[in-house]
Write a protein that holds these residues in place. Structure first.
Motif, PDB file in Angstrom:
ATOM      1  N   ARG A 194      41.156 -23.688  31.230  1.00 50.22           N
ATOM      2  CA  ARG A 194      41.620 -22.594  32.086  1.00 50.22           C
ATOM      3  C   ARG A 194      40.614 -22.334  33.212  1.00 50.22           C
ATOM      4  O   ARG A 194      41.000 -22.107  34.369  1.00 50.22           O
ATOM      5  CB  ARG A 194      41.836 -21.330  31.252  1.00 50.22           C
ATOM      6  N   ALA A 195      39.340 -22.384  32.892  1.00 47.43           N
ATOM      7  CA  ALA A 195      38.307 -22.175  33.908  1.00 47.43           C
ATOM      8  C   ALA A 195      38.354 -23.279  34.965  1.00 47.43           C
ATOM      9  O   ALA A 195      38.150 -23.016  36.160  1.00 47.43           O
ATOM     10  CB  ALA A 195      36.931 -22.135  33.246  1.00 47.43           C
ATOM     11  N   ASN A 196      38.624 -24.498  34.547  1.00 45.36           N
ATOM     12  CA  ASN A 196      38.726 -25.604  35.510  1.00 45.36           C
ATOM     13  C   ASN A 196      39.905 -25.394  36.453  1.00 45.36           C
ATOM     14  O   ASN A 196      39.806 -25.641  37.658  1.00 45.36           O
ATOM     15  CB  ASN A 196      38.885 -26.926  34.762  1.00 45.36           C
ATOM     16  N   ARG A 197      41.020 -24.927  35.929  1.00 41.30           N
ATOM     17  CA  ARG A 197      42.182 -24.648  36.775  1.00 41.30           C
ATOM     18  C   ARG A 197      41.863 -23.536  37.768  1.00 41.30           C
ATOM     19  O   ARG A 197      42.263 -23.591  38.940  1.00 41.30           O
ATOM     20  CB  ARG A 197      43.380 -24.251  35.911  1.00 41.30           C
ATOM     21  N   GLN A 198      41.143 -22.527  37.310  1.00 38.22           N
ATOM     22  CA  GLN A 198      40.793 -21.418  38.192  1.00 38.22           C
ATOM     23  C   GLN A 198      39.827 -21.863  39.277  1.00 38.22           C
ATOM     24  O   GLN A 198      39.893 -21.369  40.419  1.00 38.22           O
ATOM     25  CB  GLN A 198      40.202 -20.263  37.379  1.00 38.22           C
ATOM     26  N   ALA A 199      38.926 -22.787  38.948  1.00 40.59           N
ATOM     27  CA  ALA A 199      37.993 -23.297  39.955  1.00 40.59           C
ATOM     28  C   ALA A 199      38.752 -24.011  41.071  1.00 40.59           C
ATOM     29  O   ALA A 199      38.439 -23.848  42.255  1.00 40.59           O
ATOM     30  CB  ALA A 199      36.980 -24.236  39.303  1.00 40.59           C
ATOM     31  N   LEU A 200      39.755 -24.787  40.692  1.00 41.45           N
ATOM     32  CA  LEU A 200      40.591 -25.452  41.695  1.00 41.45           C
ATOM     33  C   LEU A 200      41.344 -24.425  42.529  1.00 41.45           C
ATOM     34  O   LEU A 200      41.385 -24.523  43.771  1.00 41.45           O
ATOM     35  CB  LEU A 200      41.563 -26.404  41.007  1.00 41.45           C
ATOM     36  N   ARG A 201      41.923 -23.438  41.875  1.00 40.57           N
ATOM     37  CA  ARG A 201      42.698 -22.432  42.606  1.00 40.57           C
ATOM     38  C   ARG A 201      41.822 -21.667  43.585  1.00 40.57           C
ATOM     39  O   ARG A 201      42.213 -21.445  44.735  1.00 40.57           O
ATOM     40  CB  ARG A 201      43.391 -21.469  41.633  1.00 40.57           C
ATOM     41  N   LYS A 202      40.634 -21.274  43.169  1.00 39.96           N
ATOM     42  CA  LYS A 202      39.749 -20.527  44.067  1.00 39.96           C
ATOM     43  C   LYS A 202      39.360 -21.365  45.277  1.00 39.96           C
ATOM     44  O   LYS A 202      39.322 -20.864  46.411  1.00 39.96           O
ATOM     45  CB  LYS A 202      38.508 -20.073  43.303  1.00 39.96           C
ATOM     46  N   ALA A 203      39.062 -22.640  45.046  1.00 38.43           N
ATOM     47  CA  ALA A 203      38.673 -23.510  46.159  1.00 38.43           C
ATOM     48  C   ALA A 203      39.816 -23.648  47.160  1.00 38.43           C
ATOM     49  O   ALA A 203      39.603 -23.624  48.383  1.00 38.43           O
ATOM     50  CB  ALA A 203      38.259 -24.880  45.631  1.00 38.43           C
ATOM     51  N   MET A 204      41.043 -23.783  46.659  1.00 36.09           N
ATOM     52  CA  MET A 204      42.188 -23.948  47.543  1.00 36.09           C
ATOM     53  C   MET A 204      42.554 -22.642  48.243  1.00 36.09           C
ATOM     54  O   MET A 204      42.874 -22.630  49.440  1.00 36.09           O
ATOM     55  CB  MET A 204      43.376 -24.466  46.743  1.00 36.09           C
ATOM     56  N   GLU A 205      42.486 -21.535  47.532  1.00 37.37           N
ATOM     57  CA  GLU A 205      42.857 -20.249  48.121  1.00 37.37           C
ATOM     58  C   GLU A 205      41.918 -19.850  49.253  1.00 37.37           C
ATOM     59  O   GLU A 205      42.337 -19.184  50.196  1.00 37.37           O
ATOM     60  CB  GLU A 205      42.870 -19.167  47.040  1.00 37.37           C
ATOM     61  N   ARG A 206      40.667 -20.256  49.197  1.00 37.31           N
ATOM     62  CA  ARG A 206      39.726 -19.906  50.256  1.00 37.31           C
ATOM     63  C   ARG A 206      40.157 -20.463  51.615  1.00 37.31           C
ATOM     64  O   ARG A 206      39.795 -19.913  52.660  1.00 37.31           O
ATOM     65  CB  ARG A 206      38.318 -20.408  49.900  1.00 37.31           C
ATOM     66  N   GLN A 207      40.938 -21.519  51.604  1.00 36.74           N
ATOM     67  CA  GLN A 207      41.405 -22.101  52.859  1.00 36.74           C
ATOM     68  C   GLN A 207      42.904 -21.894  53.080  1.00 36.74           C
ATOM     69  O   GLN A 207      43.527 -22.582  53.889  1.00 36.74           O
ATOM     70  CB  GLN A 207      41.055 -23.590  52.905  1.00 36.74           C
ATOM     71  N   GLY A 208      43.490 -20.941  52.346  1.00 34.89           N
ATOM     72  CA  GLY A 208      44.854 -20.532  52.635  1.00 34.89           C
ATOM     73  C   GLY A 208      45.942 -21.239  51.862  1.00 34.89           C
ATOM     74  O   GLY A 208      47.121 -21.095  52.198  1.00 34.89           O
ATOM     75  N   PHE A 209      45.589 -21.974  50.808  1.00 32.52           N
ATOM     76  CA  PHE A 209      46.595 -22.635  49.984  1.00 32.52           C
ATOM     77  C   PHE A 209      46.993 -21.743  48.807  1.00 32.52           C
ATOM     78  O   PHE A 209      46.150 -21.039  48.243  1.00 32.52           O
ATOM     79  CB  PHE A 209      46.057 -23.958  49.439  1.00 32.52           C
ATOM     80  N   ARG A 210      48.263 -21.796  48.453  1.00 35.07           N
ATOM     81  CA  ARG A 210      48.784 -21.000  47.337  1.00 35.07           C
ATOM     82  C   ARG A 210      49.289 -21.917  46.232  1.00 35.07           C
ATOM     83  O   ARG A 210      49.975 -22.906  46.495  1.00 35.07           O
ATOM     84  CB  ARG A 210      49.922 -20.094  47.809  1.00 35.07           C
ATOM     85  N   ASN A 211      48.964 -21.553  45.023  1.00 32.92           N
ATOM     86  CA  ASN A 211      49.390 -22.335  43.871  1.00 32.92           C
ATOM     87  C   ASN A 211      50.816 -21.990  43.461  1.00 32.92           C
ATOM     88  O   ASN A 211      51.252 -20.846  43.563  1.00 32.92           O
ATOM     89  CB  ASN A 211      48.446 -22.076  42.690  1.00 32.92           C
ATOM     90  N   TYR A 212      51.546 -22.984  43.006  1.00 30.46           N
ATOM     91  CA  TYR A 212      52.849 -22.786  42.376  1.00 30.46           C
ATOM     92  C   TYR A 212      52.575 -22.585  40.892  1.00 30.46           C
ATOM     93  O   TYR A 212      52.034 -23.476  40.225  1.00 30.46           O
ATOM     94  CB  TYR A 212      53.719 -24.013  42.629  1.00 30.46           C
ATOM     95  N   PRO A 213      52.863 -21.416  40.320  1.00 29.65           N
ATOM     96  CA  PRO A 213      52.371 -21.058  38.997  1.00 29.65           C
ATOM     97  C   PRO A 213      52.886 -21.892  37.832  1.00 29.65           C
ATOM     98  O   PRO A 213      52.307 -21.835  36.748  1.00 29.65           O
ATOM     99  CB  PRO A 213      52.789 -19.591  38.836  1.00 29.65           C
TER     100      PRO A 213
END
Length: 236
Positions: A194-213
């Motif tokens: 779960r932490a690995n998934r969150q690390a990816l999400r945070k990195a992507m969100e910083r540049q304006g990308f949104r995850n499909y849940p």
């Protein structure tokens, strides 16, 4: 369950275009006409394993429209992704790309495959807990956000101190695993996954990308250049 199913039908593999406007198929015949750029023109050594250009995917064969294993994206989306990679490299981490722009003809190939209930070759690897009949609609859509050039599938890698060796982080499921365990915030993975998934999400969100849940690997740039236009330019 009905609400979840409805939500999945709207987003599924490809984040279907906004419900209030039907997608328009562009007349573009080349990547240049569609303003699709190869991410490697911006990040020459970005890690790629473009699944639909080969046999290692849920269809079990090269997918229509993939004539080369390349990641094409609309120009501002590629620029945003390059910034994600730049930020990660400062932390000895990198991205690994599985799919980017997806031609409309590839999506049609997915739909044909989903209708062929006799083809169960990839069930064990991609949908072991589901009947293939349920994939069309909930998981495979007739229109894909990838065809707009603003969506991509990827994972996160950790590298050694010299950035010489990078290995994908354990995310709990493989790519294109059709199962609730692939939901980004599922409780059915380990705390580290779960932490690995969150690390990816945070990195992507910083540049304006949104995850499909419903898919931890799936991201769309929030400021898509052509949100109501899909393309059928081959990847080559």
């Amino acid at each position: 369950m009905k609400r979840l199913t409805a939500f999945a039908c709207l987003l599924c593999i490809g984040s279907i275009v906004h419900a209030d406007e039907a997608p328009r198929l562009s007349a573009a015949k080349t990547a240049a006409e569609a303003d699709l750029v190869d991410i490697r023109t911006l990040v020459p050594d970005i890690a790629e394993d473009i699944k639909y250009a080969g046999h290692d995917n849920f269809v079990g064969a090269p997918v229509d429209g993939y004539l080369a294993p390349k990641c094409l994206l609309k120009r501002p989306v590629a620029q945003a992704l390059a910034r994600v990679e730049r930020d990660l490299r400062a932390q000895h981490m990198r991205l690994k790309l599985w799919d980017c722009y997806r031609p409309a003809r590839a999506v049609a190939h997915f739909v044909r495959w989903a209708h062929d209930l006799s083809d169960q070759r990839t069930k064990a690897a991609h949908y072991p807990n589901l009947d293939k009949r349920v994939l069309l609609g909930d998981y495979i859509a007739p229109v894909s956000g990838h065809s707009r050039g603003g969506t991509l599938d990827l994972t996160l890698q950790r590298c050694d101190a010299r950035d010489a060796h990078c290995h994908p982080l354990d995310m709990g499921t493989p790519f294109d695993f059709f199962d609730p365990r692939a939901h980004t915030d599922t409780p059915d993975v380990t705390p580290q996954q779960r932490a690995n998934r969150q690390a990816l999400r945070k990195a992507m969100e910083r540049q304006g990308f949104r995850n499909y849940p419903l898919e931890w690997w799936h991201y769309t740039w929030a400021r898509e250049p052509t949100p109501h236009t899909i393309y059928d330019v081959p990847v080559k």
